[in-house]
Design an enzyme around this catalytic site. Sequence first.
Site, PDB file in Angstrom:
ATOM      1  N   SER A 160       0.793  -1.119  -0.021  1.00 45.95           N
ATOM      2  CA  SER A 160       0.030   0.061  -0.052  1.00 45.95           C
ATOM      3  C   SER A 160       0.794   1.215  -0.175  1.00 45.95           C
ATOM      4  CB  SER A 160      -0.921   0.059   1.184  1.00 45.95           C
ATOM      5  OG  SER A 160      -1.637   1.316   1.361  1.00 45.95           O
ATOM      6  N   TYR A 173      -2.680   0.404  10.555  1.00 47.44           N
ATOM      7  CA  TYR A 173      -2.813  -0.195   9.071  1.00 47.44           C
ATOM      8  C   TYR A 173      -1.245   0.518   8.550  1.00 47.44           C
ATOM      9  CZ  TYR A 173      -3.895  -0.424   4.034  1.00 47.44           C
ATOM     10  OH  TYR A 173      -4.058  -1.084   2.933  1.00 47.44           O
TER      11      TYR A 173
END
Length: 270
Positions: A160, A173
Amino acid sequence: MEQLAGSEDDGMDAAAALKGRVALVTGAASGLGRATAIALAEAGAHVVVADIDADGSERTREQIEEAGGSADVVPLDVADDGSRRQVVADLFDRHGNAFDVLVNVAGIDRPGYITDIDLEDYRRVQAVNCEGPIFLTSEFMKRVQHLPEERTADVVHVVSLSAITSGSGAIAYNGSKAGFLNATRCIQRELREKAVRQADGTERPFPCRVQAVIPAAMDTPMMEQWGIPAHLMMPPAAVAEMVRTLLLLHPSAFVPEMQIVPRLEPNFPR
């Protein structure tokens, strides 16, 4: 003529470029995982749809088969060591060396600021986004290191852009993805340095490559909690196409990391 990994002919049609290969795709019940499973099936792979969401997995399988592709479903909790080991062992028992593709897509997000972050949420995000794919890759590589000399296995890690940027309210995250990216770089270095000893005493390069896709925000169910306008996000199919592109590279080629971000038209609202 040199062969593509798992293919028979450099000139083969793109729709059959992954024919004969079995690909395990995690998180394939929805979002990018589903889009990736569909993209690989379109390229001829038999796709193993893996997720803890049984209903979503079945819908993915149905979409693939309705389009003429080949797929089956396995339950997988990437955060559970027993589940990871069982799935990998079963797939090698069923498919042998044809099982030579792993795409780690599964991921979760649990928002939380430093003053209110929940410990169990944090640990679950780390387990799914970082620990799980690392150890799933480990189980996979223990098997593919014995592939015949002409074969090359593939692992694609979906990381990501959050691994290299910082945003508030996403400590779990962002931290998990940063750890996953650095672990991926370590694995890539190890594979460049590691040789496999063959039965005749000679050594060969480790028969697997690990490549990473680093996407920005995508229009997936996980992103709904953040309220990002759709025009600022990419469709999952765009990123899935990049995963497929990496798998179709000649086995002598290697892309350590590929970033992909949305292209904003000048007149889009900001």
